[in-house]
Design a protein around this motif. Structure first.
Motif, PDB file in Angstrom:
ATOM      1  N   LYS A 128       4.708  36.705  -2.677  1.00 26.20           N
ATOM      2  CA  LYS A 128       3.797  36.848  -1.534  1.00 26.20           C
ATOM      3  C   LYS A 128       3.462  35.488  -0.924  1.00 26.20           C
ATOM      4  O   LYS A 128       3.449  35.331   0.310  1.00 26.20           O
ATOM      5  CB  LYS A 128       2.524  37.575  -1.952  1.00 26.20           C
ATOM      6  N   GLN A 129       3.201  34.503  -1.773  1.00 26.22           N
ATOM      7  CA  GLN A 129       2.892  33.168  -1.255  1.00 26.22           C
ATOM      8  C   GLN A 129       4.081  32.614  -0.471  1.00 26.22           C
ATOM      9  O   GLN A 129       3.911  31.999   0.591  1.00 26.22           O
ATOM     10  CB  GLN A 129       2.533  32.236  -2.411  1.00 26.22           C
ATOM     11  N   ASP A 132       4.556  34.658   2.920  1.00 25.51           N
ATOM     12  CA  ASP A 132       3.479  34.321   3.862  1.00 25.51           C
ATOM     13  C   ASP A 132       3.655  32.917   4.432  1.00 25.51           C
ATOM     14  O   ASP A 132       3.515  32.703   5.648  1.00 25.51           O
ATOM     15  CB  ASP A 132       2.117  34.416   3.163  1.00 25.51           C
ATOM     16  N   ARG A 135       6.867  32.594   6.851  1.00 24.51           N
ATOM     17  CA  ARG A 135       6.644  33.249   8.144  1.00 24.51           C
ATOM     18  C   ARG A 135       5.631  32.455   8.977  1.00 24.51           C
ATOM     19  O   ARG A 135       5.798  32.316  10.200  1.00 24.51           O
ATOM     20  CB  ARG A 135       6.158  34.680   7.933  1.00 24.51           C
ATOM     21  N   TYR A 178       6.412  43.178   1.129  1.00 25.20           N
ATOM     22  CA  TYR A 178       6.401  41.822   1.695  1.00 25.20           C
ATOM     23  C   TYR A 178       6.932  41.753   3.122  1.00 25.20           C
ATOM     24  O   TYR A 178       7.373  40.698   3.568  1.00 25.20           O
ATOM     25  CB  TYR A 178       7.202  40.889   0.779  1.00 25.20           C
TER      26      TYR A 178
END
Length: 469
Positions: A128-129, A132, A135, A178
């Motif tokens: 996830k890190q 994120d 993007r 995700y």
């Protein structure tokens, strides 16, 4: 429990609908055209960052102990934004993170196993890190996933249905939690060192699942060593691990491709990385990015974060220099129209084969031994050469692929036995080295090729028979 059952039922319905859609692809050129557009978009990205970061980072080995303690994974300063900014400084277009490598440790919040980052001291979802941060910095996101899993005993001769369900669950998590994933790079599958075949873990099942969850997600299996360079076998993009000696060949047909190398001396971080010189910026630009891009090949450079979860200063500095020397100039050469990839199991492998006269060193068995370097060759004295696969029992068939060592056979007929007589599915000219024929499903126990014209004595490296969904 009821919710899980409902979710499974929804997935089954989705897979069924997608399977029906795949049947239509044989006669629907729009499907291949759309895949060609995605392939072109991928090649046009030109240059990206591979990020090998997982429990091997903490073992000083690319292949750590399969039972390495999750407590080892304990970064103190992990900063995915630093990774993304380093990629941006080199004018990269995307990043790809090793969500699970061969030792089976998952660096996302998975419900499939306890062997994950959530049971480490870190306890945060690294995937996830990563997604994120990349993007947020205007970079596209791809993920790496290993089929081979030594911790969970997902190894040759030990694979169970439960293993396959775990793979499907993990891929489903990665493609539903995700956002948009541009590509899934798969490793440890149908490789000489993994010895897990596309039948042990059915490729068509996994490919169908991926395309059901994210239809525009490209599937890249790192299988470039085995299959002919000018054919899309079990991948949407041809792949070349250059550090393992895999190289692109100049073929008559340009294929969308990916090549990879590390900026350091190996894939995962080692204790000497901060002091050992990294790959030189000029070499990265002039020796890798530019020539590969000219051959419709995207280059992905691996940059390994250290045990704190940061990219070392020497690698960061090299990437900045790359960015001063190179920029993405946009679209690469237009790719030719390509067939859909082969994704099904070859039902002709090691079935009984018959053929016109050949020397024993070139006997018919070599044309269906799953080895593209061996061939059946008809004796030059034979005026009407032929080759036949005997499936023994009647089976559904809707595709035949004939592969040669070099373009030679140019006019031929493909026929199937209906129990009474031979019927044609194709007769005509095809001068490609890899001759792909998709047709409406038939039922047969025998399939053959009659060779009508060839430049030299006809030979076949692989005669393959499929029943695509």
């Amino acid at each position: 429990m009821k919710l899980v059952t409902i979710q499974k039922n929804v997935l089954v319905i989705a897979l069924t609908l997608f399977s029906i859609n795949l049947k239509a692809q044989v006669r629907n050129p729009d499907v291949a055209k759309h895949l060609n557009q995605l392939q072109q978009q991928f090649v046009d990205l030109r240059f990206g960052m591979f990020i090998h970061y997982n429990i091997p980072t903490y073992a000083n080995a690319d292949w750590p102990d399969p039972d390495a303690d999750p407590k080892l994974f304990n970064p103190k300063k992990l900063d995915a934004n630093q990774w993304a900014k380093a990629a941006k400084s080199a004018n990269m277009s995307y990043g790809c993170l090793t969500t699970k490598h061969h030792s089976g440790f998952c660096i996302w919040d998975t419900k499939s196993t306890d062997y994950s980052v959530m049971n480490s001291p870190y306890k945060k979802d690294v995937v996830k890190q990563f997604t994120d941060a990349f993007r947020a910095n205007g970079l596209k996101v791809m993920l790496y996933y290993s089929i081979l899993d030594t911790h969970h005993k997902l190894r040759p001769n030990q694979i169970t249905p439960r293993h396959i369900e775990m793979i499907k669950q993990q891929i489903t998590e990665l493609l539903t939690k995700y956002g948009k994933i541009e590509a899934l790079i798969i490793d440890g599958w149908d490789a000489p060192w993994s010895r897990i075949s596309y039948d042990d873990v059915p490729f068509e099942d996994i490919y169908t699942l991926i395309k059901t969850l994210q239809p525009e997600c490209l599937v890249m299996d790192l299988n470039g060593a085995k299959y002919p360079a000018d054919g899309l076998y079990y991948t949407d993009i041809k792949t070349y691990e250059m550090g393992a000696g895999q190289r692109m060949h100049k073929e008559s047909k340009v294929m969308p491709a990916l090549a990879c190398l590390p900026i350091n001396t190996s894939w995962f971080w080692k204790t000497d990385f901060p002091t050992v010189p990294v790959r030189k910026p000029q070499e990265i630009v002039d020796g890798l990015i530019k020539p590969l891009n000219e051959a419709s090949c995207n280059f992905i450079l691996n940059v390994a974060p250290n045990r704190d979860g940061l990219i070392d200063d020497n690698a960061v500095a090299s990437l900045k220099e790359v960015g001063k020397l190179w920029r993405n100039e946009g679209a690469t050469a237009k790719l030719p129209a390509l067939d859909l990839p082969i994704i099904s199991s070859n039902i002709a492998i090691k079935k009984a084969a018959n053929a016109s006269w050949s020397d024993d060193m070139d006997i018919m068995d070599f044309a269906n031994d799953d080895n593209y370097k061996s061939s059946w060759r008809s004796n030059a004295a034979v005026k009407a050469p032929w080759f036949e696969i005997d499936l023994k029992n009647e089976q559904a068939v809707n595709m035949v692929v004939v592969t040669e060592q070099k373009p030679n056979i140019n006019t031929y007929a493909l026929e199937y036995w209906n129990g009474v007589t031979w019927n044609k599915v194709f007769e005509g000219k095809n001068e490609e080295r890899i001759k792909i024929h998709r047709f409406n499903r038939i039922w047969t126990s025998k399939v053959r090729i009659r060779i009508l014209q060839s430049k030299e004595s006809p030979s076949i490296a692989e005669f393959q028979v499929f029943n695509e969904r």
